[in-house]
Write a protein that holds these residues in place. Structure first.
Motif, PDB file in Angstrom:
ATOM      1  N   ASN A   5      12.948 -36.214 -22.952  1.00  0.00           N
ATOM      2  CA  ASN A   5      12.360 -37.099 -21.935  1.00  0.00           C
ATOM      3  C   ASN A   5      12.700 -38.566 -22.146  1.00  0.00           C
ATOM      4  OD1 ASN A   5      11.180 -34.926 -20.625  1.00  0.00           O
ATOM      5  ND2 ASN A   5       9.401 -34.991 -21.951  1.00  0.00           N
ATOM      6  N   CYS A  22      10.484 -35.292  -9.836  1.00  0.00           N
ATOM      7  CA  CYS A  22       9.308 -35.171 -10.698  1.00  0.00           C
ATOM      8  C   CYS A  22       8.026 -35.095  -9.864  1.00  0.00           C
ATOM      9  CB  CYS A  22       9.227 -36.356 -11.654  1.00  0.00           C
ATOM     10  SG  CYS A  22       7.807 -36.290 -12.750  1.00  0.00           S
ATOM     11  N   PHE A  25       5.438 -37.951 -10.903  1.00  0.00           N
ATOM     12  CA  PHE A  25       5.763 -39.376 -10.814  1.00  0.00           C
ATOM     13  C   PHE A  25       4.585 -40.138 -10.218  1.00  0.00           C
ATOM     14  CE2 PHE A  25       7.079 -42.966  -8.189  1.00  0.00           C
ATOM     15  CZ  PHE A  25       7.689 -43.756  -9.150  1.00  0.00           C
ATOM     16  N   CYS A  41      12.097 -43.555 -12.629  1.00  0.00           N
ATOM     17  CA  CYS A  41      11.403 -43.430 -13.913  1.00  0.00           C
ATOM     18  C   CYS A  41      11.125 -44.803 -14.513  1.00  0.00           C
ATOM     19  CB  CYS A  41      12.229 -42.602 -14.892  1.00  0.00           C
ATOM     20  SG  CYS A  41      12.383 -40.875 -14.409  1.00  0.00           S
ATOM     21  N   CYS A  44       7.805 -46.026 -13.279  1.00  0.00           N
ATOM     22  CA  CYS A  44       6.736 -45.040 -13.394  1.00  0.00           C
ATOM     23  C   CYS A  44       5.636 -45.519 -14.343  1.00  0.00           C
ATOM     24  CB  CYS A  44       7.296 -43.711 -13.894  1.00  0.00           C
ATOM     25  SG  CYS A  44       6.041 -42.402 -13.974  1.00  0.00           S
ATOM     26  N   TYR A  46       4.010 -43.758 -16.304  1.00  0.00           N
ATOM     27  CA  TYR A  46       4.025 -42.998 -17.552  1.00  0.00           C
ATOM     28  C   TYR A  46       5.210 -43.309 -18.464  1.00  0.00           C
ATOM     29  CZ  TYR A  46       0.522 -40.477 -14.955  1.00  0.00           C
ATOM     30  OH  TYR A  46      -0.591 -40.166 -14.227  1.00  0.00           O
ATOM     31  N   ARG A  47       6.072 -44.254 -18.098  1.00  0.00           N
ATOM     32  CA  ARG A  47       7.200 -44.585 -18.946  1.00  0.00           C
ATOM     33  C   ARG A  47       6.772 -45.629 -19.974  1.00  0.00           C
ATOM     34  NH1 ARG A  47       6.302 -49.073 -17.525  1.00  0.00           N
ATOM     35  NH2 ARG A  47       7.420 -50.467 -16.154  1.00  0.00           N
ATOM     36  N   CYS A  56       9.390 -40.830 -21.346  1.00  0.00           N
ATOM     37  CA  CYS A  56       8.340 -40.320 -20.466  1.00  0.00           C
ATOM     38  C   CYS A  56       7.165 -39.874 -21.334  1.00  0.00           C
ATOM     39  CB  CYS A  56       8.842 -39.153 -19.628  1.00  0.00           C
ATOM     40  SG  CYS A  56       7.557 -38.476 -18.545  1.00  0.00           S
ATOM     41  N   LYS A  58       4.150 -38.746 -19.932  1.00  0.00           N
ATOM     42  CA  LYS A  58       3.193 -38.020 -19.098  1.00  0.00           C
ATOM     43  C   LYS A  58       2.477 -36.922 -19.871  1.00  0.00           C
ATOM     44  CE  LYS A  58       0.885 -36.520 -15.626  1.00  0.00           C
ATOM     45  NZ  LYS A  58      -0.427 -37.058 -15.421  1.00  0.00           N
TER      46      LYS A  58
END
Length: 66
Positions: A5, A22, A25, A41, A44, A46-47, A56, A58
């Motif tokens: 990831n 995704c 996302f 990404c 995002c 969650y990055r 990532c 997540k």
């Protein structure tokens, strides 16, 4: 994303393609956007930034998103 990831710092096309595919996302706040494409990404929530790119997070954050 690529192995584990992770995306390199400048892999903009892959970041956009991965985010489009995704289902998890979630766009970060506008002040944190860095990519031109809104769905990326790199934009995002969650990055997380690393020395070589983004990771990532997540899966690690799933238990805290209530």
């Amino acid at each position: 994303m690529s192995k584990e990831n992770h995306l390199n710092l400048d892999d903009w096309s892959q970041g956009h393609a991965t985010a489009l595919a995704c289902s998890q996302f979630k766009q970060d706040v506008e002040e944190e956007w860095v990519a031109e494409e809104l769905i990326s990404c790199y934009n995002c929530r969650y990055r997380r930034w690393t020395q070589t790119g983004i990771q990532c997070m997540k899966a690690a954050m799933e238990n805290t998103d209530h």
